[in-house]
Scaffold this motif. Sequence first.
Motif, mmCIF file in Angstrom:
data_model
loop_
_atom_site.group_PDB
_atom_site.id
_atom_site.type_symbol
_atom_site.label_atom_id
_atom_site.label_comp_id
_atom_site.label_asym_id
_atom_site.label_seq_id
_atom_site.Cartn_x
_atom_site.Cartn_y
_atom_site.Cartn_z
ATOM 1 N N THR A 123 18.504 2.168 -19.342
ATOM 2 C CA THR A 123 19.919 2.281 -19.670
ATOM 3 C C THR A 123 20.632 0.959 -19.407
ATOM 4 O O THR A 123 20.201 0.148 -18.586
ATOM 5 N N GLY B 210 24.518 8.571 -19.683
ATOM 6 C CA GLY B 210 23.354 8.355 -18.839
ATOM 7 C C GLY B 210 22.439 9.553 -18.702
ATOM 8 O O GLY B 210 21.280 9.396 -18.367
ATOM 9 N N TYR C 280 24.454 2.735 -22.642
ATOM 10 C CA TYR C 280 23.415 2.856 -23.655
ATOM 11 C C TYR C 280 22.125 3.361 -23.023
ATOM 12 O O TYR C 280 21.769 2.974 -21.928
ATOM 13 N N ASP C 281 21.450 4.197 -23.758
ATOM 14 C CA ASP C 281 20.182 4.725 -23.290
ATOM 15 C C ASP C 281 19.204 4.689 -24.457
ATOM 16 O O ASP C 281 19.520 5.171 -25.546
ATOM 17 N N SER D 153 17.323 -3.828 -19.501
ATOM 18 C CA SER D 153 17.784 -2.736 -18.651
ATOM 19 C C SER D 153 17.351 -2.957 -17.202
ATOM 20 O O SER D 153 16.185 -3.223 -16.925
ATOM 21 N N CYS E 217 23.525 4.118 -28.133
ATOM 22 C CA CYS E 217 24.432 4.339 -27.015
ATOM 23 C C CYS E 217 24.655 5.820 -26.797
ATOM 24 O O CYS E 217 25.010 6.530 -27.698
#
Length: 320
Positions: free
Chosen positions: A206, A26, A242-243, A184, A23
Amino acid sequence: MSVWKRAGIPVVTAAVLVGAAGCQDGDAGNKKATGGPELQSRDAVTKVVQAAYKKTAEAKTAKVSMTMTMSGSAEAAGTMELSGVMGWDPTLMDMTMKAPKGMAGAGADAAMPEQIRMKWLDDAMYMDLGTKAAEEMDGKRWMKMDLGAMAEASGDKQLQKQMTRGLEDMNQSPAQQLALLLDSPNLKHVGSQKVGGVEAQHYKGTLTFQDMVKSNKSLDVLTEKERKELVDQAEKSGIKGYDTEVWVDEAGYPVKMDLGMTMPQGTVKITANYSDYGVKATVVAPPAAETFDFMKLMEELGAAGSAGTGAGAGSPGSGA
């Protein structure tokens, strides 16, 4: 207390290592690949990631070299390097953590070993705290933390539920990270890039924290109210989403992953490089004669404290 101080960093490390969900805000991981401009379509990306997920899930083990950087006000701020073997389904780990660079007390604290070996087996973590710990603990240098047993002994149903959820989260693997990536809505191909001399395709996607909660099956034990509280707490903490970034080699395996977690106390960023998928990984618990149980130690300390309080309760000047 000195034993616990030495154990604290590897405990945090292990928790993040085996349960990291990647996480970060962005903008994190918005890196450009060095490959050409030709990018894959969404359908093509989905097929590649699905294939990588299947291959990785079936492999069950891999060698990993990892760098974990913690920043902010946390006592454990600094950089750690870990390497070894990890497995999933079931979760297992045998890794060595080098003395953290920049962390409080690291290098200056002669009691802390330069390297800490960590093993994860049967829902228990074992940590080699070194010769100083052995001197304080009757020759026992390995500390065992059995999270399931600790929750059960507490008699707290809510704690048991949370601990069970935590153990399920700890079965995270490169495969599960790929599965999350598939959820995602903006999964995309960034381009091609060499990783450790190997040609790989770079993907990223993301998820909002709320989307992540929906995707995480281990959170099914939560009630709707508990889910809402979890999301509200995350939003108040400033966790936007989250990415996850992954690089998949020509054989279809993830060779690198970038994960991170942003919190008010600071950030945790992880870069993991994977190799030798399917490698034999036999994790053996340390000898019982060299191991002490953290939960039993706490019980003994609690009993000693209660006895001391009781003995002094009626004595003159005790302040009771």
